[in-house]
Design a protein around this motif. Structure first.
Motif, PDB file in Angstrom:
ATOM      1  N   ARG A 107       0.943  -1.269   0.054  1.00 29.99           N
ATOM      2  CA  ARG A 107      -0.047   0.026   0.052  1.00 29.99           C
ATOM      3  C   ARG A 107       0.809   1.235   0.084  1.00 29.99           C
ATOM      4  N   HIS A 108       2.008   0.993   0.588  1.00 32.45           N
ATOM      5  CA  HIS A 108       2.782   2.391   0.727  1.00 32.45           C
ATOM      6  C   HIS A 108       3.437   2.616  -0.860  1.00 32.45           C
ATOM      7  N   ARG A 115       2.039   1.944  -3.479  1.00 33.67           N
ATOM      8  CA  ARG A 115       0.922   2.653  -4.215  1.00 33.67           C
ATOM      9  C   ARG A 115       0.605   4.038  -4.063  1.00 33.67           C
ATOM     10  N   GLY A 116       1.059   4.344  -3.017  1.00 33.17           N
ATOM     11  CA  GLY A 116       0.704   5.665  -2.483  1.00 33.17           C
ATOM     12  C   GLY A 116      -0.636   5.868  -1.927  1.00 33.17           C
ATOM     13  N   ASP A 117      -0.921   4.677  -1.316  1.00 29.16           N
ATOM     14  CA  ASP A 117      -2.299   4.542  -0.690  1.00 29.16           C
ATOM     15  C   ASP A 117      -2.235   3.951   0.562  1.00 29.16           C
ATOM     16  N   ALA A 118      -1.939   4.813   1.560  1.00 30.43           N
ATOM     17  CA  ALA A 118      -1.788   4.189   2.938  1.00 30.43           C
ATOM     18  C   ALA A 118      -2.808   3.754   3.555  1.00 30.43           C
ATOM     19  N   ARG A 163      -5.782   2.636   5.902  1.00 27.48           N
ATOM     20  CA  ARG A 163      -6.674   3.329   6.887  1.00 27.48           C
ATOM     21  C   ARG A 163      -6.935   2.919   8.122  1.00 27.48           C
ATOM     22  N   VAL A 168     -10.280  -1.545   2.656  1.00 25.14           N
ATOM     23  CA  VAL A 168     -10.823  -0.236   2.779  1.00 25.14           C
ATOM     24  C   VAL A 168     -11.810  -0.405   4.138  1.00 25.14           C
ATOM     25  N   ASP A 180      -5.983  -6.068  -2.461  1.00 24.82           N
ATOM     26  CA  ASP A 180      -5.832  -5.044  -3.267  1.00 24.82           C
ATOM     27  C   ASP A 180      -6.983  -4.477  -4.245  1.00 24.82           C
TER      28      ASP A 180
END
Length: 551
Positions: free
Chosen positions: A50-51, A53-56, A58, A104, A219
């Motif tokens: 996730r890091h 991908r730039g999507d930390a 939540r 998510v 993912d």
């Protein structure tokens, strides 16, 4: 990171976790440090992907992964088998929930049905393994840079080799078993025992396969949510009648069984053939059966009586469209001749009539909802009486025979079911159904964490020694069989026991002086403490055993 690199990193990470899992999990003994290391590696892989991908991750998903690692760490902390199984199941469940909607947050706004759909989704994608990553190739682009020929040939050779490995292993094993000469020649060429390596390859492949499917589920956010069946929108009175019939059955059962439910020790003493064990066992199974039925029954009743928003909106749409349909159907001459004032008056009158009918129906709907909630509340009160009786029965059983692991876990389960019923009344019966599932899950996690912190085996050992000190019966053989978590407490409290109980307990605890299995993968803090507590302590053998040894 591009999609191709993410896919390749998923395959590489899955293969690495498969190889690591084959080494860590194929260890003799109870799961402990090996599971924790593997869980930390898997969680780290998810966070890293996730890091890049730039999507930390939540808050909710990260919390689920951290809780899963915490329960895996509890398997290193405590050695009790029951706790190990519980911690393993909770860790697996939390990891599954983290991937149910593609990594998510979703738990707090979902119900029990959504949870079931999410679990099934993760299970299916894990079963699909690498097939979930297959995507349709994009159309050829004319200006794409040509791929070097050597790279194409190398890629084909690597893929062909990977595809041939399973067939080569199987056929080599079969042909080697069929012809000893071939097996000897093959053994001279390759000094590898196929029968020994095959289980390792199989476990690595299975773990990598499942990990690939899980990474795909984590993912990928579902593009379309599965639409659960809508509520049938039954009348509140129908559901209330059904609940009251069940309430009548419960009330009849409590009225007939009141002598046994609340009679306690006096009933046990005067009833021929009824012992404490049977008395408590009846209460427990009644609790399990009733609780297993009442909680889903309450949820189904609330769902069945809930208005279906789609059907509820249909009459409003029809009423809104009715004037337009009537105007379209009316002849042009009549529409032209109709005064605008009359038309406005008729429209206003129709709307007022509809609003009046809705206002008249609203008190009746509120009354029906109130009757339904009272029916459900009465059912919970009747069930609470049965639970109180079962708890009292278990207390009688423990007072008579002492505390065991089964009796302790049954008591904890009773307490958790009681809380779930109270939470159901505070949420579902008050129109807050969406909060029920997450509250029940949080209470289960809190209950499990409390059990790990309390150390059930040490609690049982301490309680039974206190009973023995008060002159009650004591079973030293059962105390010694509790497990490693109870050993430090037993060694510390042994001086309070009678000589006969002390010698039997010391003889049984002598097994912890043996050398442990020298495998760091299954190292456990509870077992380490047990061996340390026994080391250096003089354990008296029983007089009869000493006499036989001298003879």
């Amino acid at each position: 990171m591009s999609t191709i690199l993410l896919r390749r990193s998923a395959f590489a990470g899955a293969l690495a976790l498969g190889i690591a899992g084959n080494y860590l999990l194929r260890a003799p003994g109870q799961p402990a440090l090996n599971v924790l290391i593997w869980a930390v590696a898997g969680a780290s892989l998810l966070v890293w992907r996730r890091h890049v991908r730039g999507d930390a991750l939540r808050g909710e998903v990260l919390a689920l992964l951290m809780l899963a690692v915490a329960f895996a760490a509890a398997m290193v902390w405590r050695a009790a088998e029951a706790l190990t199984l519980m911690n393993l199941a909770l860790a697996a469940g939390l990891v599954t929930f983290a991937a149910a909607r593609g990594g998510v947050p979703w738990l707090r706004t979902s119900g029990v049905g959504d949870w079931a759909v999410g679990v099934v989704r993760v299970g299916l994608m894990m079963a699909a393994g690498p097939f979930g990553w297959i995507q349709r190739r994009p159309a050829a682009v004319e200006d794409r840079a040509p791929v070097p020929a050597w790279r194409v040939r190398t890629r084909l050779a690597v893929r062909g080799t990977v595809l041939a490995i399973p067939a080569l292993i199987v056929f080599t094993a079969l042909l080697g078993s069929a012809d000893p000469v071939f097996a000897r020649v093959l053994g001279n060429l390759v000094s590898i025992d196929i029968a020994d390596i095959l289980p390792h390859v199989a476990l690595t492949a299975i773990l990598a396969w499942l990990t690939l499917g899980y990474l795909r589920a984590f993912d990928t956010v579902p593009s379309r949510q599965v639409e659960l069946p809508g509520s049938p929108g039954l009348a509140h009175g129908e559901v209330a009648v059904a609940l009251w019939l069940v309430n009548a059955l419960f009330l009849l059962f409590v009225a007939i069984q009141v002598r046994y439910l609340f009679g306690g020790g006096a009933v046990v003493e005067v009833t021929p053939g009824l012992g404490y064990a049977e008395y408590a066992r009846r209460g427990f199974f009644e609790l399990v059966a009733v609780a297993a039925l009442v909680i889903p029954l309450q949820l189904i009743a609330d769902w069945a009586a809930a208005p279906d928003m789609r059907r509820a909106a249909a009459p409003d749409i029809e009423r809104a469209a009715a004037p337009d349909i009537e105007r379209a159907a009316a002849p042009d001459i009549e529409r032209a001749a109709a005064p605008e004032a009359d038309h406005a008056a008729v429209t206003f009158a129709d709307r007022a009539a509809v609003a009046g009918s809705d206002q008249a129906a609203e008190p009746a709907a509120k009354r029906d909802r109130k009757v339904l909630r009272v029916s459900a509340l009465v059912q919970l009160v009747l069930l609470a009486g049965i639970i109180a009786s079962a708890v009292y029965r278990m207390q009688l059983y423990q007072d008579a025979y002492g505390l065991t692991e089964l009796r302790l876990y049954v008591s904890v389960f009773m307490g958790w079911v009681t809380f779930v019923l109270l939470w159901l009344g505070a949420t579902v019966l008050r129109g807050r159904r969406q909060h029920f599932a997450v509250g029940a899950l949080a209470s289960a996690l809190l209950c499990a964490a409390t059990l790990n912190a309390v150390n059930p085996q040490a609690l049982i050992a301490r309680t039974n020694v206190e009973r023995a000190a008060a002159g009650r019966a004591y079973d030293p053989a059962y105390a010694a069989s509790l497990g490693a978590d109870a050993v430090p407490t037993l060694v510390r409290l042994m001086p309070r026991l009678a000589a006969a109980d002390r010698c039997i307990l010391g003889e049984r605890l002598g097994r912890w002086t043996d050398e442990p299995v020298d495998d760091w993968r299954t190292w456990n803090y509870g077992e380490w403490r047990a061996r340390r507590a026994v080391r250096g302590v003089f354990l008296d053998p029983c007089p009869g055993t000493a006499a036989k040894a001298s003879a």
